[in-house]
Design a protein around this motif. Sequence first.
Motif, PDB file in Angstrom:
ATOM      1  N   ASP A 164       0.818  -1.221   0.000  1.00 31.41           N
ATOM      2  CA  ASP A 164       0.000   0.000   0.000  1.00 31.41           C
ATOM      3  C   ASP A 164       0.848   1.266   0.000  1.00 31.41           C
ATOM      4  OD1 ASP A 164      -2.098  -1.738   0.196  1.00 31.41           O
ATOM      5  OD2 ASP A 164      -2.599  -1.271   2.280  1.00 31.41           O
ATOM      6  N   ALA A 215      -3.502  -0.715  -2.020  1.00 32.32           N
ATOM      7  CA  ALA A 215      -4.274   0.511  -2.192  1.00 32.32           C
ATOM      8  C   ALA A 215      -3.351   1.725  -2.305  1.00 32.32           C
ATOM      9  CB  ALA A 215      -5.230   0.692  -1.023  1.00 32.32           C
ATOM     10  N   GLY A 216      -3.760   2.684  -3.124  1.00 27.28           N
ATOM     11  CA  GLY A 216      -3.064   3.959  -3.199  1.00 27.28           C
ATOM     12  C   GLY A 216      -1.668   3.905  -3.772  1.00 27.28           C
ATOM     13  N   GLY A 249      -4.854  -2.481  -7.408  1.00 25.65           N
ATOM     14  CA  GLY A 249      -5.747  -2.298  -6.287  1.00 25.65           C
ATOM     15  C   GLY A 249      -6.491  -0.982  -6.317  1.00 25.65           C
ATOM     16  N   PRO A 250      -7.321  -0.730  -5.290  1.00 25.56           N
ATOM     17  CA  PRO A 250      -8.145   0.483  -5.279  1.00 25.56           C
ATOM     18  C   PRO A 250      -7.310   1.762  -5.224  1.00 25.56           C
ATOM     19  CG  PRO A 250      -8.250  -0.664  -3.159  1.00 25.56           C
ATOM     20  CD  PRO A 250      -7.558  -1.579  -4.109  1.00 25.56           C
ATOM     21  N   ASP A 251      -7.793   2.771  -5.938  1.00 21.59           N
ATOM     22  CA  ASP A 251      -7.214   4.122  -5.917  1.00 21.59           C
ATOM     23  C   ASP A 251      -5.745   4.143  -6.339  1.00 21.59           C
ATOM     24  OD1 ASP A 251      -9.641   5.271  -4.960  1.00 21.59           O
ATOM     25  OD2 ASP A 251      -9.155   4.499  -2.959  1.00 21.59           O
ATOM     26  N   ASN A 252      -5.362   3.261  -7.228  1.00 24.78           N
ATOM     27  CA  ASN A 252      -4.030   3.338  -7.834  1.00 24.78           C
ATOM     28  C   ASN A 252      -4.012   4.445  -8.885  1.00 24.78           C
ATOM     29  OD1 ASN A 252      -2.375   0.093  -7.848  1.00 24.78           O
ATOM     30  ND2 ASN A 252      -3.560   1.068  -6.245  1.00 24.78           N
ATOM     31  N   GLN A 278      -9.239  -2.059 -10.115  1.00 28.80           N
ATOM     32  CA  GLN A 278     -10.210  -1.970  -9.037  1.00 28.80           C
ATOM     33  C   GLN A 278     -10.664  -0.530  -8.814  1.00 28.80           C
ATOM     34  OE1 GLN A 278      -8.680  -4.044  -5.587  1.00 28.80           O
ATOM     35  NE2 GLN A 278      -8.671  -6.021  -6.626  1.00 28.80           N
ATOM     36  N   THR A 307      -9.214   3.439  -9.580  1.00 28.83           N
ATOM     37  CA  THR A 307      -7.899   3.466 -10.231  1.00 28.83           C
ATOM     38  C   THR A 307      -7.951   4.317 -11.498  1.00 28.83           C
ATOM     39  OG1 THR A 307      -7.125   1.367  -9.348  1.00 28.83           O
ATOM     40  CG2 THR A 307      -6.230   2.028 -11.474  1.00 28.83           C
TER      41      THR A 307
END
Length: 369
Positions: free
Chosen positions: A116, A134-135, A150-153, A168, A171
């Motif tokens: 992350d 994430a991130g 992953g989320p918010d990439n 996800q 992103t």
Amino acid sequence: MFGYLFLVFAFLLLFSLSFYFGIREWLKPEDDTPIPVDVEYVRVENYFGESFRSKMQEWLESAQQLEVQEPLEPPVEAVLEKTNGERILLLNSGSFGGGRNYEELLICEGSLSLEDRSEFRREIYCRGRLETGAGVRLQAVASDGEIILGPDNEVFRWVDSHAKITLQHGTVVHARVSAQESIQLDTNVKVQSLYAPLISTYGYQPTEKFPHMDEDISTVLEEGQAGNVSEGWPSTVARLAADTLLIRGDLDLKPGSRVDSNLIVQGTLRSGAGCIFVGDVKAGKVELGTRNQANRNVVSGSSLTVGESCFIGRTVVAETDIRLSDRVRVGRPEKLTVVSAGREIRIGQNVAVWGKVAAGTMVSVVEGV
């Protein structure tokens, strides 16, 4: 008199100087070699990923291993240095990263998990499966196996996989995403362009049957099904050819209408539910209702809206924006196609496109389209 001669001499000198460089290049060319252009740049959808893989192999062959003072932390196996001083981290399978920035190129010989909130400012090549937390912020990614972002990439350039790619929630990829198998998009994903044999949004299940497609207009005409203009159409309709109708102005099609010819509408085309278009469709603006079936190309001179549960057999093109509502299908496995917009493309849930999706600004996956 002397001053007059001096001015004439100065004029002739400056005038001749303007021809000097051209004459010198003509007599002794120094720039007669054409600039090399790799035509595969426009022909190959995954050009960036394949080019980077090739370059990475060259760098590995020429780079030298550095001796470091402190022990390397797994999964780092070695630190290599290119001839220009750039560094390459050689990794084994495992987890890497963890809330810090990396300026080195990365290559992993197996599967890799990026932790992350890590930030990687150079390209990454993974020979196995790649998954991010994430991130995570990335420059560009190429993988021979599956990629799961992953989320918010955020990816500032491209993503390429020899298998499948999953993006996800939240992103953003600022350039191209390409995969040899499929691309799956979650909600609030944003990408500039996508290419894969199958591009789908959340909720899609590959178990459905495709509608029957009457693609041969000439056969339809021979059967006499399109010999006359449909009842209830405006008086501004004209037949340009045996297989083409022209509407001067707007056209509102009643639910369940069937158009067996190519259709050109100089204004706005609005169709009710359950309409069928056997041929090509072109209009100044297109608004297809629910459960429409267009067997060929659909082209709009401005915006283009495709209603829920519609099927389009071939290309979808709009000068400005495109909206693909929930449960829309474009193309089919044996007939890849293109969805292209000059500005933005908005896609709903349970949408599938076989081929390519490209926008002038951004492709966005949203809820309730």
